[in-house]
Design an enzyme around this catalytic site. Sequence first.
Site, PDB file in Angstrom:
ATOM      1  N   TYR A  39      11.012   2.001   4.024  1.00 15.53           N
ATOM      2  CA  TYR A  39      11.730   3.508   4.113  1.00 15.53           C
ATOM      3  C   TYR A  39      13.438   3.364   4.198  1.00 15.53           C
ATOM      4  CZ  TYR A  39       6.913   5.062   5.742  1.00 15.53           C
ATOM      5  OH  TYR A  39       5.692   5.653   5.824  1.00 15.53           O
ATOM      6  N   HIS A  97       1.866  -3.220   5.705  1.00 15.89           N
ATOM      7  CA  HIS A  97       1.949  -1.446   4.894  1.00 15.89           C
ATOM      8  C   HIS A  97       0.946  -1.317   3.717  1.00 15.89           C
ATOM      9  CE1 HIS A  97       5.197   1.636   4.086  1.00 15.89           C
ATOM     10  NE2 HIS A  97       4.120   2.160   3.828  1.00 15.89           N
TER      11      HIS A  97
END
Length: 267
Positions: A39, A97
């Site tokens: 991110y 992730h």
Amino acid sequence: MTIPAFGLGTFRLKGDVVIASVKTALELGYRAIDTAQIYDNEAEIGQAIAESGVPRSELFITTKIWTENLSKEKLIQSLKASLEKLRTDYVDLTLIHWPSPNDDVPVEEYLHALLEAKKEGLTRQIGISNFTIPLMEKAIAAVGAENIATNQIELSPYLQNRKVVDWAKQHGISVTSYMTLAYGKALKDEVIARIAAKHKATEAQVILAWAMGEGYAVIPSSTKRENLASNQQAQALRLDDEDKKAIAALDCNDRLVSPEGLAPQWD
């Protein structure tokens, strides 16, 4: 559930935008924050937390290891870099992730490395994200279900992922829902609108309350104070059986997140 049922998501929020969102959420009483290495906002989140004055002990911070950092040589170092950006000695939860594309790094290798990070005190809990049933089987074989706090998966009224959810529950793995509002698409649904009117609630509150009522943790994001406050109130909303049936009928396997070269073969 060993993780908070309600928290703040920060996907796609960067720079001053994510700082403002996190600070506002913390002011409103949010205490769980979800981020990820990819991110590119961990440093800003660390800054927002530091400037908020909220004690670290009150917070539940989640980050996620990116695919490039899954090897045993890189994983722990990358997590230490994340901690530095977040200005903390530990995170409460660290997730893988995405599974390693083409299984380049075996599940066993990166989960053993993540478990080692837990033993070193870098993370309180560990978990997985975007894992299918075959991948969850490998994860359990590697570190045991008791060491997997959650599987964070795309889950919305249009993608209810029952097969994966049921399997995870049977094996003691909790589920965290992301993309719960289906990129805002579910907010325009007539069925959701009817339920919202019935409860004098917002469409977002109905969807979040539905997900939490199913036993999932949710991490909605927003940049607007009124939406952050409104989403938070979903925790108090209780849907009845009629509402739940109506939402169950919306399931149409409409998956929105399936990046090429990254997504596994979905169940």
